[in-house]
Each structure stands twice: as structure tokens, then as C-alpha cells.
Scaffold this active site. Structure first.
Site, mmCIF file in Angstrom:
data_model
loop_
_atom_site.group_PDB
_atom_site.id
_atom_site.type_symbol
_atom_site.label_atom_id
_atom_site.label_comp_id
_atom_site.label_asym_id
_atom_site.label_seq_id
_atom_site.Cartn_x
_atom_site.Cartn_y
_atom_site.Cartn_z
ATOM 1 N N CYS A 39 -14.664 24.407 81.771
ATOM 2 C CA CYS A 39 -13.282 24.003 81.518
ATOM 3 C C CYS A 39 -12.422 23.838 82.766
ATOM 4 O O CYS A 39 -11.726 22.825 82.892
ATOM 5 C CB CYS A 39 -12.580 24.949 80.564
ATOM 6 S SG CYS A 39 -13.632 26.022 79.637
ATOM 7 N N ARG A 73 -24.303 32.974 83.178
ATOM 8 C CA ARG A 73 -23.592 34.172 82.737
ATOM 9 C C ARG A 73 -24.512 35.372 82.888
ATOM 10 O O ARG A 73 -25.705 35.271 82.610
ATOM 11 C CB ARG A 73 -23.177 34.036 81.265
ATOM 12 C CG ARG A 73 -22.238 32.866 81.066
ATOM 13 C CD ARG A 73 -21.816 32.708 79.635
ATOM 14 N NE ARG A 73 -21.067 31.461 79.495
ATOM 15 C CZ ARG A 73 -20.656 30.968 78.342
ATOM 16 N NH1 ARG A 73 -20.911 31.616 77.228
ATOM 17 N NH2 ARG A 73 -19.988 29.832 78.306
ATOM 18 N N GLN A 111 -24.519 23.174 78.789
ATOM 19 C CA GLN A 111 -23.774 22.876 77.565
ATOM 20 C C GLN A 111 -23.449 21.392 77.488
ATOM 21 O O GLN A 111 -23.186 20.769 78.504
ATOM 22 C CB GLN A 111 -22.433 23.616 77.570
ATOM 23 C CG GLN A 111 -22.525 25.097 77.570
ATOM 24 C CD GLN A 111 -21.143 25.708 77.719
ATOM 25 O OE1 GLN A 111 -20.462 25.470 78.709
ATOM 26 N NE2 GLN A 111 -20.719 26.473 76.733
ATOM 27 N N ASP A 141 -20.698 19.939 76.877
ATOM 28 C CA ASP A 141 -19.341 20.476 76.822
ATOM 29 C C ASP A 141 -18.317 19.355 76.952
ATOM 30 O O ASP A 141 -18.438 18.510 77.824
ATOM 31 C CB ASP A 141 -19.192 21.435 78.009
ATOM 32 C CG ASP A 141 -18.083 22.434 77.801
ATOM 33 O OD1 ASP A 141 -17.473 22.430 76.713
ATOM 34 O OD2 ASP A 141 -17.833 23.218 78.730
ATOM 35 N N HIS A 186 -13.923 18.474 76.682
ATOM 36 C CA HIS A 186 -12.558 18.945 76.494
ATOM 37 C C HIS A 186 -11.681 17.751 76.187
ATOM 38 O O HIS A 186 -11.747 16.734 76.879
ATOM 39 C CB HIS A 186 -12.078 19.686 77.742
ATOM 40 C CG HIS A 186 -12.893 20.914 77.993
ATOM 41 N ND1 HIS A 186 -13.952 20.928 78.861
ATOM 42 C CD2 HIS A 186 -12.832 22.145 77.438
ATOM 43 C CE1 HIS A 186 -14.511 22.128 78.843
ATOM 44 N NE2 HIS A 186 -13.855 22.886 77.993
ATOM 45 N N LYS A 212 -10.664 28.118 65.400
ATOM 46 C CA LYS A 212 -11.839 27.283 65.661
ATOM 47 C C LYS A 212 -12.640 26.997 64.393
ATOM 48 O O LYS A 212 -12.503 27.686 63.383
ATOM 49 C CB LYS A 212 -12.755 27.965 66.680
ATOM 50 C CG LYS A 212 -13.276 29.311 66.192
ATOM 51 C CD LYS A 212 -14.321 29.894 67.134
ATOM 52 C CE LYS A 212 -14.807 31.251 66.630
ATOM 53 N NZ LYS A 212 -15.925 31.791 67.399
ATOM 54 N N HIS A 228 -11.652 22.487 72.981
ATOM 55 C CA HIS A 228 -13.025 22.613 73.484
ATOM 56 C C HIS A 228 -13.929 22.199 72.339
ATOM 57 O O HIS A 228 -13.671 22.560 71.201
ATOM 58 C CB HIS A 228 -13.418 24.065 73.749
ATOM 59 C CG HIS A 228 -12.566 24.794 74.708
ATOM 60 N ND1 HIS A 228 -12.940 25.002 76.003
ATOM 61 C CD2 HIS A 228 -11.364 25.398 74.562
ATOM 62 C CE1 HIS A 228 -12.011 25.721 76.615
ATOM 63 N NE2 HIS A 228 -11.043 25.969 75.762
#
Length: 642
Positions: free
Chosen positions: A336, A365, A383, A385, A387, A467, A513
RNA sequence: GCCGGCGUAGCUCAACUGGUAGAGCAGCGCACUUGUAAUGCGCAGGUUGGGGGUUCAAGUCCCUCCGUCGGCUCCA
């Protein structure tokens, strides 16, 4: 109306019987000349009761057999009590914590002086057999809470005492079978002899009340069914799950490896796995571009200041940190911030919105060592991913489109059954309550507009916004975490994001997200298990393996291979000097969808013999025809439109 | 991270209560030139996860670290 002192029981078939109060369902059935059949428990006036519970109030009676979830729970709960009783007999000092039924079985958490080993399970099972053999009646007893506390305290059952102390009601129930008494709400089987088939499966550690600050108990898992056949079927199912295990298939199919030398939780893709991943990534890039997302790329490490701004450092997110020339850096656990910096690279006006950034972003992580699991739980993963930055007014359409996208993509990969959860604002949150409510309403409206069934997880949203989570059902009926769409009212604020509105003033954009597959690693693990390694043609790392009968056919095999790969197919030629049977066996084991066999006949006819994993076996197929068929098969599986 | 199990050749597994590591598959070589789920023969391959200890002697017993599996917890 029944006269006082007696109650009226109505059966499913409309029959009514009047019995004295205090009679049990079994007795009522007997009086009515009916049999309990395979019933596990009964439902009287809407309440689940055991078949031998004395009834004080009448009502309609329904028998519940093992096929009913509630009956199955009761059945397994009794199995868990029998197990606890057996453990207490073998280990008199054992203290019992909790022992519920769970999906597919039951467990009991027990505190013991010594650690149990797998060899103890058969011994416990034998003792359970004895208890079942003795057919002890299971008797329900109501008593005041204080008495129950005294009872369990006397028996040294400190966990039960702790549970009781937390109970608010004055009256509690215990169930007794032989010398064994347990605090329990019930209902249960009428006697231990009614347990037909059970098996203890494993031993594991579990914290008392799930709290890692409290003591570790020993948990014994087991399962129970009302017939030996069903138990066997379930155990076979477990074996099937084992056969499909992506860790095992990943090695066998030469897709990936995770090595101690490289590091736990870090995936190395071998050529075949890399092909699979590339196919998936290409698909994602194409689909995102088509739907108005801009592909972006960000570095794997960023200065610690970034993570301070984002808040990850303050919330002690499990990151990796290090230093370069005196500057603190962190390896990104999320994509992000980089996307936000791209947004902030220039002044944004409302005419630009919505802005959608997409990245196949690899993040790291620091997962605790005990949670790592094949591809499903790793320390480094990529990911899909994205946004979306937009206005609150635009959010509804964006959510709608994102949902449509997510489901179309999942269907392309072969998933058609979903479970959708809407998680709403938790107790502690950032941003205004008004924003939170609007966002939740937007998510809800999108789900309803699309006619999607969902359930609400009240208060289960993240602190920064509500979410939607989509869970996928795989070929074995298991649920997997799939796409998520989340609002974020935290980061735009922390990074001071703005856009210039129609009114020429600065406003704060809404940030969403969203992922389609989640983690590519996890998704590949899921695909492997879903397809048991036999991927649909468009995903198969090697789509066609060509098997020449003898050396003199290799040349022709390579010609065919060239024609196929010239048409975009992934082909390999097996040049080993092996028997055809063995070549087929090897291709079969690698789950290659198509085998093409070429010998004298094919060379002469200028065609191929085709054999497929799905059972096709055909000789003399025209090569052009074969190519066209495969092209169709690939197109049909990869299309998200149709 | 915590509780428990496990760690022997690339893979799957053997080696009685401590006595000095063995097989199948895979790999390599030779022969065979093959028609639809294993051709034959041979060769090579291991500091028994790492380190330390007990013992005349350790794959086997003890300690410790690492990894892994089943859970707890957490999450993509």
C-alpha cells in the site's frame, strides 16, 4: 388438553399420546407403539433433549438421527465424554478442561502429569470400548451452581470450577455415566452403548481458553459416526486429503521446494512451478489492464520512516528491519505505501478519480515458526494487490466491479461455490462513525445488487474499515480464504492524501484494498489440492508430452513438437530409450494432460496418436485437428467472459 | 513463540533390548530399438539434520540448536 400431572406429546405423523409428566421421549414412543429407530436425540417443543430425559412439558416431538447436525453434535459430544472418562480411568489425576464436538469430530482438552504419545491412543480407545460395552446410562442432573462448584472442587477439577465461576445462571446441568460426571449443557446419547464407531486421531497442544499466556493442555482429537462404514468413509477421505497435499504433489510434480538451507517459509519455484505461476500472473495482468487498472511496481525494501508513517512499526507488525549506511530500512510486508506515494507524486483532481493501481507485489512477513505450512502459510509471498482511490460516491460502482472481477476470475480457475462474509465496524476503529457506516452500507448494497448471499460478521472488520471476505469451496468441500475487498480510512489520513474537488478545495479520497486471488503462493497450493495436481489444460506446466516409440521416430516427434509449440503449446519430447509403457507411466505420474505417441504408423500417416489423462485414447489423429482441439480447450478454460 | 511427534542416499522406507548402515524407485553405464501404466544387468550414492555429552562402542541414550509434521495462536 392434558389433565394436570400429565403432558401431551404430538408426533410428526400427527399422532398424539398423553403420558404422565416425568416420562421420557423413549417411554412416550413406547406407549405410542413407535420405535426410536436410529434416533440420536429428540426435539420436544423446540428443545433438543436426550431420549431418556424426563419431560415436564409436552409438545411436538421429533426424532433427530445422525444426519441432523444437532444430533451429530450430541453424538460426538457423548463420544468426547466417553473419551474423557477413559482418560480419567487411565490417569486418575487428569483434570478436564473442555471437550466439545467440532466439525467432523470432537476433542477434549485435558491437563495431565505426563505427555501423551501416539501409543497412548489405542490404550484410551480400548478403555472407551469397555465403557461402550458396559452401556452406561447417561443421566442428566440439574443442580445449583454452588453445588456443582463444590462437587468439582472436591474432585479436584479446577478447570470445571473456573468454568462454573464464569457462568451467570444459578442452575447448571451435569451429565453422569457410571463413575464419571461432567459439567455439560447436553444433550447426549441415552447411554454409552449407543456409540457405534469412533476413532482417536491425534494429540496436540492447546492453551487453556485459547490464551497463550495460560497453561498448555493436551488436546486429543477424535471422530465418531453412527456406522463403521461412515467412519471408514471419513478416514478414507482423510487419506484422499493427504494424497492431494500440495506439499507432497509440489515435490512430485517438480513445481516448487522449500529448503532448510534457503530458509523456512521461502518458496523456490522450479521450472514447472514457474510456468504455472507465469500463466497465472499473465492472466492477472491482462485482466487487470482490461478492467482499467494501471500496473505499478515497487521496491522490496523501503525506509523505516515509511513504516512509521503507515503505522506498521507502531503496531509492531512482524516485519524484517535492517540498516544501510546508517539508515533504517524495512522489507515491505504490504504494497500500500508505495501505491500511495505514486498517488501523491502529483496533485490529483477529481476528474482523475477513480485511480486503480495494481501490483504483483512480493512481500515478506516474519511469521512465527509454528504457523508455517507449505505454500499456504509462508514468509515471502506475492499478492495480486490493488488499491482503488476514489470518492465515496464512486465507491459503490468500484466495489461492484471489484466483486464481479473477483468472481469471474475465480470461475476461470474452476471455483464455483463461495461463501461471503461482510465484516462490520469493530469496537475500536479510526475515522468517523459516519464514514464507517457509509462504507458498510456501500458494501452491503453491492452484495445485494449482485444478488449474492452473504452473512454478516458483526464487529469483525479491521480497525481501519469494513470488508468483504470471499471463501472458496474446493473439490473436497473445504473452505479457503479467497478475495477480499476492504475500505481503509486510516492510510489516506496517515499519508495525508488529497484530491482537488469540483469546489476547488482539498478532499480526502476513499481508499479500497482488494485482492482477487490473495497470495499467489497460497492460491497455487489451493489449485494443486483442488485439482489433485491434474491441472486444466490452460494451467498445466507441460500440456503435451510426445513419446516416440523408437529412436528412429524422434525426428518426427520433434517435428510434431515444433508444430505444437509454434501454436503456443507447452510441449516436451521424451527421448529416453525406454519402453512405451514406461514412458506413458512417467507422463501419467507427472499428470501431463495429453500424451502424443508417434511410431511408424504415425510417421507414415503424418498424424499422431493421442492419449489423455481424462481417458481419451485415439490413434491416427490429424495434427492440425489436434492443435485446434487443444486451442479450443485452452480458450474455454481461460475465458472469463463466456 | 508454545505443547507433542518426527528427522537414515534425490524420494519412500529397513537396521532386536547400544556392537560399527541396507533395500526399492530415481540417477549414471552397458545391452536391448521397443506400439499404450515399470526391459535386463551393472555402478555409484550416506560424517544417520548441526553441535556437545555418556560409553570400550551411539543411527539407537542424554543435552542443545535447526528443520519439519499435528495443533494452539495469528493471518494473505
Amino acid at each position: 388438553m392434558a389433565e394436570s400431572g400429565s403432558i401431551e406429546i404430538t408426533f410428526d405423523d400427527g399422532g398424539i399420546v398423553e403420558v404422565p409428566a416425568g416420562k421420557t421421549p423413549l417411554e412416550a414412543l413406547e406407549q405410542a407403539g413407535k420405535s426410536a429407530g436410529g434416533a440420536v436425540i429428540a426435539e420436544v417443543a423446540g428443545e433438543s433433549v436426550e431420549l431418556n430425559r424426563p419431560l415436564q412439558v409436552g409438545g411436538s416431538l421429533r426424532l433427530l438421527d445422525f444426519s441432523e447436525p444437532r444430533a451429530r453434535e450430541a453424538y460426538r459430544h457423548t463420544a468426547s465424554h466417553v473419551m474423557a472418562q477413559a482418560v480419567k480411568r487411565l490417569f486418575p489425576k487428569a483434570r478436564l478442561a473442555i471437550g466439545p464436538s467440532i466439525e467432523d469430530g470432537f476433542y477434549y482438552d485435558i491437563s495431565l502429569e505426563r505427555s501423551l504419545t501416539p501409543e497412548d491412543l489405542p490404550l484410551i480407545e480400548e478403555e472407551m470400548d469397555r465403557i461402550i460395552e458396559a452401556d452406561l446410562p447417561v443421566v442428566r442432573r440439574e443442580l445449583p451452581r454452588a453445588d456443582a462448584i463444590a462437587l468439582f472442587r472436591e474432585r479436584g477439577e479446577s478447570y470445571k470450577v473456573e468454568l462454573l465461576e464464569a457462568i451467570e445462571e444459578d442452575g447448571v446441568t451435569v451429565y453422569e455415566q457410571g463413575e464419571f460426571t461432567d459439567l455439560c449443557r447436553g444433550p447426549h446419547l441415552a447411554s454409552t452403548g449407543r456409540l457405534k464407531a469412533f476413532k482417536l486421531l491425534s494429540i496436540a497442544g492447546a492453551y487453556w481458553r485459547g490464551d497463550e499466556k495460560r497453561e498448555m493442555l493436551q488436546r486429543i482429537y477424535g471422530t465418531a459416526f453412527d456406522s463403521a462404514e461412515d467412519l471408514d468413509k471419513h478416514l478414507e477421505m482423510r487419506q484422499e486429503t493427504e494424497r492431494r497435499d500440495h506439499r507432497r504433489l509440489g515435490a512430485e510434480l517438480e513445481l516448487f521446494s522449500i529448503r532448510e538451507e534457503v530458509g523456512p517459509g521461502l518458496v523456490i519455484y522450479h521450472p514447472r512451478g514457474a510456468v504455472l505461476r507465469t500463466v497465472i500472473e499473465d492472466f492477472l495482468k491482462r485482466e487487470h489492464a482490461r478492467r482499467g487498472y494501471d500496473l505499478v511496481i515497487s521496491p522490496h525494501i523501503m525506509k523505516s520512516d515509511v513504516w512509521r508513517t503507515s503505522g506498521h512499526m507502531q503496531m509492531e507488525y512482524p516485519m524484517y528491519f535492517f540498516e544501510i549506511e546508517g539508515q533504517a530500512y524495512g522489507i515491505k510486508p504490504m504494497n500500500c505505501p508505495a501505491h500511495i506515494y505514486i498517488y501523491k507524486s502529483k496533485t490529483r483532481g477529481h476528474n482523475e478519480l477513480p485511480i486503480r493501481f495494481f501490483e504483483l507485489g512480493t512481500v515478506y512477513r516474519h511469521e512465527r515458526s509454528g504457523v508455517l505450512h507449505g505454500l499456504l502459510r509462508v514468509r515471502g509471498f506475492t499478492q495480486d494487490d490493488a488499491h482503488i482511490f476514489c470518492t465515496m460516491e464512486q465507491a459503490e460502482k468500484e466495489i461492484n466491479d471489484a466483486l464481479t472481477f473477483a468472481f469471474e476470475a475465480q470461475r476461470a480457475f474452476g471455483f464455483t461455490e463461495f461463501k461471503i462474509a461482510l465484516s462490520t465496524r469493530p469496537e475500536h476503529f479510526v475515522g468517523t462513525e459516519d464514514d464507517m457506516e457509509r462504507a458498510t452500507a456501500t458494501l452491503k448494497k453491492a452484495l445485494e445488487d449482485q444478488g449474492l448471499e452473504y452473512f454478516v460478521d458483526e464487529g469483525e472488520g479491521v480497525f481501519y474499515g469494513p470488508k468483504i471476505d470471499v471463501k472458496l469451496t474446493d473439490a473436497l468441500g473445504r473452505l479457503w480464504q479467497g478475495p477480499t475487498i476492504q475500505f481503509d480510512f486510516n492510510l489516506p489520513r496517515r499519508f495525508e492524501m488529497t484530491y482537488v474537488g469540483e469546489d476547488n478545495r482539498e478532499h480526502s479520497p476513499v481508499m479500497i484494498h482488494r485482492t482477487v486471488l490473495g497470495s499467489i503462493e497460497r492460491y497455487i497450493g489451493l489449485l494443486i489440492e483442488h485439482y489433485a495436481g491434474a491441472f486444466p489444460l490452460w494451467l498445466a506446466p507441460v500440456q503435451v508430452e510426445i513419446l516416440p516409440i523408437a529412436d528412429r521416430h524422434v525426428e518426427y516427434a520433434e517435428e510434431v513438437a515444433e508444430r505444437l509449440s509454434g501454436n503456443g503449446l507447452r510441449v516436451e519430447v521424451n527421448r529416453e530409450r525406454e519402453t512405451t509403457g514406461n514412458k506413458i507411466r512417467k507422463a501419467w505420474r507427472m499428470k501431463v494432460p495429453y500424451m502424443v505417441i508417434v511410431g511408424d504408423q504415425e510417421v507414415e500417416g503424418g498424424n499422431v496418436s493421442v492419449r489423455s489423462l481424462s481417458g481419451r485414447d485415439e490413434r491416427g489423429v490429424e495434427t492440425e485437428q489436434f492443435i485446434a482441439e487443444l486451442a479450443d480447450e485452452i480458450a474455454s478454460r481461460s475465458s472469463t467472459e463466456a
